[in-house]
Design a protein around this motif. Structure first.
Motif, short mmCIF file in Angstrom:
data_model
loop_
_atom_site.label_atom_id
_atom_site.label_comp_id
_atom_site.label_asym_id
_atom_site.label_seq_id
_atom_site.Cartn_x
_atom_site.Cartn_y
_atom_site.Cartn_z
N GLY A 86 3.79 -37.56 2.36
CA GLY A 86 4.31 -38.11 1.08
C GLY A 86 3.25 -37.76 0.02
O GLY A 86 1.79 -37.25 0.43
N ASP A 87 3.46 -37.70 -1.26
CA ASP A 87 2.73 -37.50 -2.23
C ASP A 87 2.26 -35.95 -2.26
O ASP A 87 1.14 -35.68 -2.55
CB ASP A 87 1.50 -38.37 -2.54
N SER A 88 3.35 -35.19 -1.74
CA SER A 88 2.96 -33.61 -1.58
C SER A 88 2.82 -33.07 -2.91
O SER A 88 2.01 -31.99 -2.96
CB SER A 88 3.98 -33.21 -0.64
N PHE A 89 3.70 -33.67 -3.78
CA PHE A 89 3.66 -33.15 -5.29
C PHE A 89 3.23 -34.15 -6.09
O PHE A 89 3.29 -35.33 -5.79
CB PHE A 89 5.05 -32.56 -5.69
N HIS A 90 2.42 -33.93 -7.01
CA HIS A 90 1.74 -34.97 -8.07
C HIS A 90 2.97 -35.68 -8.68
O HIS A 90 2.62 -36.81 -9.16
CB HIS A 90 0.54 -34.36 -8.77
N ASP A 91 3.89 -35.13 -9.00
CA ASP A 91 5.04 -35.72 -9.87
C ASP A 91 6.37 -34.85 -9.34
O ASP A 91 6.20 -33.90 -8.60
CB ASP A 91 4.71 -35.74 -11.26
N GLY A 92 7.58 -35.73 -9.73
CA GLY A 92 8.94 -35.13 -9.56
C GLY A 92 8.99 -33.64 -10.14
O GLY A 92 9.91 -32.91 -9.70
N GLY A 93 8.08 -33.30 -11.02
CA GLY A 93 8.31 -31.74 -11.71
C GLY A 93 7.66 -30.80 -10.83
O GLY A 93 7.39 -29.70 -11.53
N GLY A 94 6.80 -31.03 -10.16
CA GLY A 94 5.73 -30.21 -9.55
C GLY A 94 6.33 -29.07 -8.94
O GLY A 94 5.66 -28.05 -8.98
N GLU A 95 7.49 -29.18 -8.18
CA GLU A 95 7.89 -28.30 -7.49
C GLU A 95 8.17 -27.07 -8.52
O GLU A 95 8.15 -25.62 -8.03
CB GLU A 95 9.17 -28.72 -6.55
N ALA A 96 8.92 -27.42 -9.53
CA ALA A 96 9.34 -26.43 -10.49
C ALA A 96 8.24 -25.80 -11.11
O ALA A 96 8.37 -24.47 -11.74
CB ALA A 96 10.22 -27.16 -11.55
N ARG A 97 6.91 -26.34 -11.41
CA ARG A 97 5.73 -25.60 -11.87
C ARG A 97 5.23 -24.91 -10.87
O ARG A 97 4.11 -24.34 -11.26
CB ARG A 97 5.06 -26.69 -12.39
N LEU A 98 5.60 -24.63 -9.65
CA LEU A 98 4.86 -23.79 -8.68
C LEU A 98 4.87 -22.42 -9.03
O LEU A 98 5.90 -21.77 -9.77
CB LEU A 98 5.60 -23.95 -7.27
N ALA A 99 3.56 -21.73 -8.96
CA ALA A 99 3.72 -20.27 -9.43
C ALA A 99 4.47 -19.50 -8.32
O ALA A 99 4.58 -20.20 -7.24
CB ALA A 99 2.24 -19.66 -9.20
N PRO A 100 4.94 -18.42 -8.66
CA PRO A 100 6.00 -17.73 -7.56
C PRO A 100 5.27 -17.44 -5.97
O PRO A 100 5.98 -17.52 -5.22
CB PRO A 100 6.47 -16.49 -8.20
N ASP A 101 4.13 -17.07 -6.19
CA ASP A 101 3.49 -16.69 -4.91
C ASP A 101 3.04 -17.99 -4.21
O ASP A 101 3.25 -18.08 -2.87
CB ASP A 101 2.11 -15.87 -5.27
N GLU A 102 2.74 -19.26 -4.84
CA GLU A 102 2.52 -20.18 -4.30
C GLU A 102 3.80 -21.12 -3.67
O GLU A 102 3.69 -21.44 -2.48
CB GLU A 102 1.63 -21.28 -4.86
N ALA A 103 4.85 -20.77 -4.26
CA ALA A 103 6.25 -21.19 -3.72
C ALA A 103 6.57 -20.45 -2.48
O ALA A 103 7.11 -21.08 -1.50
CB ALA A 103 7.36 -21.05 -4.63
N ARG A 104 6.43 -19.16 -2.61
CA ARG A 104 6.67 -18.25 -1.41
C ARG A 104 5.50 -18.67 -0.14
O ARG A 104 6.21 -18.60 0.90
CB ARG A 104 6.26 -16.71 -1.65
#
Length: 235
Positions: A86-104
């Motif tokens: 839990g609290d893997s992202f700091h807020d609900g929009g955190g996933e969308a703000r990931l840099a492309p390399d970090e998302a990969r």
């Protein structure tokens, strides 16, 4: 009485509700029999959240640093299961703000292993695009894993949420460290994220969680230090 058993890797082994687990100096929990690596409160994209919401320009490297530390543990242990509490992202929009390399890099965590996201109060819906199962809680090896510890006696519970830290006095020296905290029946994990603070385990928030004396596993450079109640101090 709960006892910590030092390990050659710098971690501490304990019997948690009769299940052997390893407290790693990274702040991760390792269940060797299940080959499961457990971390809590990564708070990915906290830096970008503070920039967007408050105009507070923290260095935008927290997700990268947290992933680097997680990757080192994965390389050492080769887990078959990876559980985020839990609290893997700091807020609900955190996933969308990931840099492309970090998302990969996050997508790659699911390759060849089971990836599980327990939801927390900061990320109540879990990730929407990244791979892995989204759950409220999980049972594994006789233990129950969830984000927030529940009040009262909960033998076998493993949780995060409170970001435990210990202020420790030894002789004339005093230091403050992130820590695991346990009474041998339940366990609260330290926050794993790079930009996460800590709440002193003598705070009232911990007072109703432990039936026996609290023991801390304080995180140090390449070692978890066993700390008894007599060495703990309030902030």
């Amino acid at each position: 009485m709960t006892r910590f058993q030092p390990s050659a890797c710098g971690g501490l082994r304990i019997d948690l509700a009769n299940v052997e687990v390893m407290l790693r100096w990274s702040g991760a929990l390792w269940l060797e029999t299940e080959r499961a690596l457990v971390v809590a409160d990564l708070h990915f994209e906290k830096g970008s959240s503070y920039a967007a919401r408050f105009g507070q320009m923290l260095p935008p490297y927290d997700t990268r640093e947290t992933l680097d530390r997680l990757d080192r543990e994965i390389a050492l242990l080769s887990p078959a299961r990876l559980l985020f509490l839990g609290d893997s992202f700091h807020d609900g929009g955190g996933e969308a703000r990931l840099a492309p390399d970090e998302a990969r890099r996050l997508e790659g965590l699911a390759m060849g292993r089971e990836l599980v996201w327990a939801v927390g109060n900061h990320d109540a819906d879990g990730p929407k695009i990244l791979p892995g199962a989204v759950i409220d809680e999980a049972s594994l090896a006789g233990l129950v894993f969830r984000h927030e510890p529940e009040p009262g006696a909960r033998p076998g519970e493993v949780a995060g949420h409170l970001h435990p830290a210990a202020r420790i006095t030894s002789g004339r020296a005093t230091t403050r460290r992130r820590c695991f905290v346990t009474d041998g029946q339940r366990l609260v994990l330290p926050a794993f994220g790079a930009y996460t603070g800590g709440l002193n385990i003598l705070d009232e928030a911990f007072s109703n969680l432990f039936a026996g004396p609290m023991l801390a596993g304080a995180l140090g450079p390449r070692r978890v230090h066993a700390v008894g109640p007599r060495s703990l101090r309030p902030d």
